[in-house]
Design an enzyme around this catalytic site. Structure first.
Site, short mmCIF file in Angstrom:
data_model
loop_
_atom_site.label_atom_id
_atom_site.label_comp_id
_atom_site.label_asym_id
_atom_site.label_seq_id
_atom_site.Cartn_x
_atom_site.Cartn_y
_atom_site.Cartn_z
CD GLU A 155 42.62 -69.75 1.06
OE1 GLU A 155 43.81 -69.77 1.44
OE2 GLU A 155 42.12 -70.68 0.40
CD GLU B 221 40.87 -70.41 -4.12
OE1 GLU B 221 41.74 -71.17 -3.67
OE2 GLU B 221 40.98 -69.18 -4.08
C1 BGC Z 1 44.52 -69.70 -2.66
C2 BGC Z 1 45.06 -69.81 -4.07
C3 BGC Z 1 46.08 -70.94 -4.13
C4 BGC Z 1 45.37 -72.22 -3.80
C5 BGC Z 1 46.24 -73.45 -3.85
C6 BGC Z 1 44.26 -71.01 -1.98
O1 BGC Z 1 44.81 -70.95 -0.72
O2 BGC Z 1 43.41 -68.87 -2.60
O3 BGC Z 1 45.60 -68.57 -4.44
O4 BGC Z 1 46.72 -71.00 -5.35
O5 BGC Z 1 44.83 -72.15 -2.50
O6 BGC Z 1 47.29 -73.37 -2.96
#
Ligand code: BGC
Length: 515
Positions: A172, A379
């Site tokens: 990101e 993610e």
């Molecule tokens: C990031 C994580 C973060 C998650 C939730 C993503 O932007 O890669 O490190 O904890 O979102 O905010």
């Protein structure tokens, strides 16, 4: 209602990875141990008011000391793969020069433990924990950072190339540039507004140099990078809202994806005055746009955009949850702002829960990038406040996190349906979904206030307790395995029968080899 685990499992194609994700700084703790250098993040976090409740990342989940137990919990969960990140200051304190053997040894143990338990490692090389010395030398504003990342990627490739199945160069970059350099709500806390633009290019160049280093080391694992993607939705039919959404889309999505997937910045960006404020020779673009084995996409939510001044990048509800005052931190920097979705369920972070936009994200990616490599959702997940229920008779604890479970189920379902034959993003070759996160952790500026984990962590005792979502994910994986085994058994029983009477071609080529 979300689908039953069995019905959802039936949608999962063979070879699709189900995993969970974490990042070093959010879970490891042990910041001063075994020769780890300092990162800019712990210095930022120590500033009063920078983190909600002034929470400290010093211990986090104490994963550094509890790694074998955590891997046992991954094994029990049954995941195919675990995404984690290497801590740069643990491996190469100071960001230049020799490696820290004790730091490497930790990841040696982690990789061996994962492989011994049949879990495929996905490693992120850079998940935001910049060595302090590099931050002090300008961080991502300094072009040299890109070369430092390339060098560090070479070190981890040499040390772990034999065991990592999938590499994410960088996580990101949009969040680093926006939160860290434009708004100042993440480390290194710079409030440069549009002046942060060089950090975009330098991170992308760092990604490209890391790809080169991995390829030069001949790593057999797949190589990709991870961008966050949020479909931008105009607040109304007002053409100015539409224009605003388009600008947000350029600044948050296309700015980071176009160079990697097309070798070019969007024309509007190229025409902007600030684009000439730093070096971006054509050779850089070739390095940035090298072909990838997969493209990592983090999907959490869509963004509704309206005309009118605001901070632009961060929804006000999220800013509140992060404890930051965006009026002080670059507020009013953009002629548009993020609007709430009044009708939507929202997470503890204030993020709208809109699984249908997962399909929109995948469709937009497919339409924009004809050469899109296979995609992995690296993610996806949600923070909700958890309630611990104690059963006095058995003295057990239960965490009924139905909302998190539903969030993950609905988003995975949307992604699978959109990319299945006949789906709106059917041309996307979707290879996996990693839940953020394996366990509750240090959620950057929100401290320990935003739990995303399938495992609950008691930050006083550091005890881990599986939530309902953990048991659900475990059941999903079991159901998926049963469905695949049943398909394989049927194929074995049916195929020889179907082949009966079909003569082998003259050249003797093996039947089915081209199927
Ligand atoms: C990031 C994580 C973060 C998650 C939730 C993503 O932007 O890669 O490190 O904890 O979102 O905010």
């Amino acid at each position: 209602m979300h689908k039953s685990a069995k019905d959802l499992a039936a949608l999962i194609p063979p070879g699709f990875t189900l995993g969970v994700a974490t990042a070093a700084f959010q879970i490891e703790g042990a910041l001063d141990e075994d020769g780890r250098g300092k990162s800019g993040w712990e210095v930022f976090a120590a500033k009063p008011g920078a983190i909600v409740g002034d929470h400290s990342p010093a211990i986090a989940t104490d994963h550094y000391h509890r790694m074998p137990q955590d891997v046992a919990l991954l094994k029990q969960l049954g995941v195919d793969s675990y995404r984690f990140s290497f801590s740069w200051p643990r491996i190469q304190p100071g960001g230049t020069g020799p490696v820290n053997r004790a730091g490497l040894a930790f990841y040696d143990r982690l990789l061996d433990e994962l492989l011994a338990n049949g879990i495929s490692p996905m490693a992120t090389i850079y998940h935001w924990d910049t060595p302090l010395e590099l931050d002090e030398a300008g961080g991502w504003m300094n072009r040299d950072m890109a070369y430092r990342l390339g060098e560090y990627a070479g070190l981890v490739a040499d040390a772990f190339g034999d065991r990592v199945a999938r590499w994410v160069t960088i996580n990101e970059p949009a969040t680093v540039s926006a939160n860290g350099y434009s708004l100042g709500v993440h480390s290194p806390g710079k409030e440069l507004a549009l002046g942060a633009f060089p950090t975009v290019h330098h991170q992308l160049l760092g990604h490209g140099l890391a790809v080169q280093a991995l390829r030069a080391a001949g790593v057999p694992g797949e190589i990709g990078m991870t961008n966050v993607y949020s479909p931008m939705v105009p607040n109304s039919i007002n053409p100015l809202d539409k224009l605003s959404a388009g600008l947000m889309d350029l600044g948050q999505n296309r700015l980071y994806a176009d160079p990697v997937l097309t070798g070019k910045y969007p024309d509007v960006i190229r025409a902007a005055k600030f684009f000439s404020s730093f070096e971006h020779p054509e050779e850089d673009m070739q390095i940035i746009s090298q072909p990838l084995d997969f493209y990592g996409l983090n999907y959490y939510m869509p963004t509704k955009v309206a005309v009118g001044p605001g901070s632009g990048a961060v929804p006000p509800s999220m800013a509140e949850a992060m404890g930051s005052d965006l009026n002080a931190a670059g507020g009013g920097a953009t002629p548009f702002h993020v609007e709430a979705w009044p009708e939507a369920d929202i997470t503890a972070y204030g993020w709208p829960v809109k699984p249908e936009y997962m399909a929109v994200a995948l469709k937009e990616m497919a339409e924009r990038y004809p050469n899109l490599p296979p995609v992995i959702i690296t993610e996806g997940g949600a923070s909700f406040e958890d309630i611990i229920v104690r059963d006095k008779s058995t003295n057990t604890r239960f965490i009924p996190d139905e909302r998190r479970l539903k969030y993950i189920s609905d988003h995975l379902e949307a992604a699978l349906k959109a990319t299945a034959p006949g789906g709106e993003a059917e041309s996307v070759d979707l290879r996996g979904y990693y839940v953020w996160s394996f366990l509750d952790n240090f959620e950057w500026s929100a401290g320990y206030k935003q739990p995303f984990g399938l495992l609950h962590v008691d930050f006083e005792t550091l005890e881990r307790t599986p939530k309902a979502s953990y048991f659900w994910f475990q059941e999903l994986i079991e159901e998926r395995d049963l469905a695949l085994a049943a398909d394989a058994a049927i194929a074995q029983a049916v195929v020889p029968e179907a082949l009966d009477g079909i003569e082998a071609p003259d050249d003797g080529a093996a039947l089915g080899a081209s199927a």
